[in-house]
Design an enzyme around this catalytic site. Structure first.
Site, short mmCIF file in Angstrom:
data_model
loop_
_atom_site.label_atom_id
_atom_site.label_comp_id
_atom_site.label_asym_id
_atom_site.label_seq_id
_atom_site.Cartn_x
_atom_site.Cartn_y
_atom_site.Cartn_z
N ASP A 177 -84.95 134.38 -6.99
CA ASP A 177 -85.99 135.41 -7.45
C ASP A 177 -85.85 136.35 -6.03
OD1 ASP A 177 -87.73 137.35 -7.86
OD2 ASP A 177 -89.05 135.81 -8.88
N HIS A 178 -85.39 137.63 -6.36
CA HIS A 178 -85.04 138.19 -5.04
C HIS A 178 -86.56 139.05 -4.68
CE1 HIS A 178 -82.67 139.90 -1.80
NE2 HIS A 178 -81.82 140.73 -2.45
#
Ligand code: CAO
Length: 431
Positions: free
Chosen positions: A403-404
């Site tokens: 999850d950036h």
């Protein structure tokens, strides 16, 4: 029991010879009282002639372009026993013989947009408010108003470009289908087009299993909510594999099969300890990172009914053999559909291993509320350049999706490099 009734043009005031510009009804159609039967246009205005009662259109005696005056026979209606007249009328006599043709003159009604009135001065121009420059009858204008449509936007296909009822219907249909294409999910996302595939060849509809339907919802949600990045790396597991094979007989004595996956689970825990952000969840408000002090690993298991993700708890506290035993039990339970929802909750990181099947790489979808997932593909011997020559090494493809919002690219790269090192030299776990 039904009666046939003639509907005639009512008193149009001082207007005679008004041209019929629209006939919005069809033979066979059931119509309501007050519904427009024909639309007339005089020098001054256009007006609808409403039905004096509900019924079924048996015959239309006029056509577009005809000129009509008071008393002209326009429509033959079949009126059923339940037909609702606009005005109070004596109850129709019970008929025992063939239906009798009665005569009826359309009368102005209050709700018929007041376009027909016996008062000379009151033949109002219904070409009122919006779309003043547009040719359209009062009924069409009323409909447009009811639906909030701007007549200026609608192309008329009637005489002299007049907007008729069908134009409104087609306009609304086309707008609805555009809406379906652009925001069919109600969230601004396009929906898939509905296609009749049988036009291309034979098809068969097979309902999705309950598991597939559920996982579809989760995967779609996670795909939409998480800004994914996938980082790839190969781990040299030549030594690990030699060790695993060497322990196979020992494991077998304990009725356990050691696959690469349990080693990967242990290596992952070592990496999670070194990079705590990967063992976390983002709070619902997106303001905080919830760091977990436990190491519960979700393992994607392929079953005939679809994908399930049971969770192996406290991986850090279990031996390789214990993990192998538990993995076998849990995947067996999954395939027998015996997992409870508790068995599938509480993961802090997930692994999806397709190594037993094949393939070189894939991009796994983060299993919310986890922030990262490791995909594992099939290990293969590949030439590695060492000390001036290429030598064959068993390389395990790793695919880390994260999850950036939580993990930066550099952190992702550091994690996967660290993990590959842990797998290349399992003594690192002891450090
Ligand atoms: N590279 C090479 N060989 C591998 C390997 C890898 N990365 N991983 C497993 N293998 C080998 C095993 O050693 C075993 O070989 P032998 O039979 O010769 O001993 C064989 O492949 C089969 O392994 P396995 O798949 O039965 O066992 P596992 O412990 O690796 O995996 C489980 C268990 C439950 C994870 C697996 O059976 C499974 O269901 N995988 C699919 C997961 C999935 O669907 N992921 C996609 C999710 S997204 O849609």
């Amino acid at each position: 029991m039904s009666n046939l009734k003639e509907v005639r043009v009512p008193d149009l005031g001082n207007v005679s010879g008004a041209a019929i510009i629209e006939i919005p009804i069809k033979v066979g159609e059931s119509i309501q009282a007050e519904q427009a039967l024909i639309t007339l246009e005089s020098d001054k205005a256009s007006m609808d002639i409403p039905a004096p009662f509900a019924g079924k259109v048996k015959e239309i005696k006029v056509k577009v372009g005809d000129k009509v005056s008071k008393g002209d026979f326009i429509v033959l209606l079949e009126v059923g026993a339940d037909a609702a007249a606009v005005e109070e009328k004596p109850a129709p006599k019970t008929e025992t013989t063939a239906p009798k043709v009665l005569q009826e003159t359309a009368k102005p009604t209050e709700t018929a947009t007041a376009t027909v009135n016996t008062d000379d001065t009151a033949i109002s121009s219904a070409e009122d408010d919006q779309g003043d420059d547009v040719h359209a009858g009062p009924g069409v204008r009323r409909l447009a108003r009811e639906f909030g449509l701007d007549l200026n936007q609608i192309k008329g296909t009637g005489q002299k470009g007049r907007v008729v009822k069908e134009d409104l219907q087609n306009f609304v249909k086309s707008r609805l289908s555009q809406t379906g294409q652009s925001s069919g999910t109600g969230s601004g996302l396009p929906s898939a087009p509905q296609i009749d595939f049988s036009q291309f060849g034979e098809t068969e509809n097979k309902p999705l299993s309950r598991i597939k339907k559920l996982s579809a919802q989760y995967l779609h949600r996670n795909w939409l909510l998480v800004p994914h990045v996938t980082q790839f790396n190969d781990a040299d597991i030549t030594e690990l594999e030699a060790f695993r094979k060497a322990q196979a007989a020992f494991a077998a004595k304990q009725n356990v099969k050691l696959t690469p996956l349990v080693f990967i689970m242990k290596a992952v825990v070592t990496a999670l300890k070194a990079f705590p952000a990967f063992n976390s969840s983002l709070s619902a408000d997106g303001e905080q990172l919830i760091l977990k002090k436990y190491f519960h690993i979700g393992i994607a298991v392929d079953t005939p009914e679809g994908l399930v993700v049971p969770v192996i708890r406290d991986v850090d506290k279990k031996s390789l053999l214990e993990l192998a035993k538990e993995l076998a039990e849990v995947s067996n339970k999954a395939r027998l559909k015996q997992l409870s929802s508790a068995d599938m909750q509480g993961s802090s990181f997930t692994i999806s291993s397709l190594g037993g099947i094949g393939g070189t790489a894939f991009t796994p979808i983060v299993n919310l509320p986890d922030v990262a997932i490791l995909g594992v593909s099939k290990a293969q011997f590949k030439p590695q350049y060492q000390d001036g020559e290429f030598i064959p090494r068993l390389m395990l493809p790793l695919c880390l999706s994260y999850d950036h919002r939580v993990i930066d690219g550099a952190e992702g790269a550091r994690f996967i490099v660290f993990l590959a090192d842990c797998l290349s030299d399992i003594r690192r776990w002891l450090l």
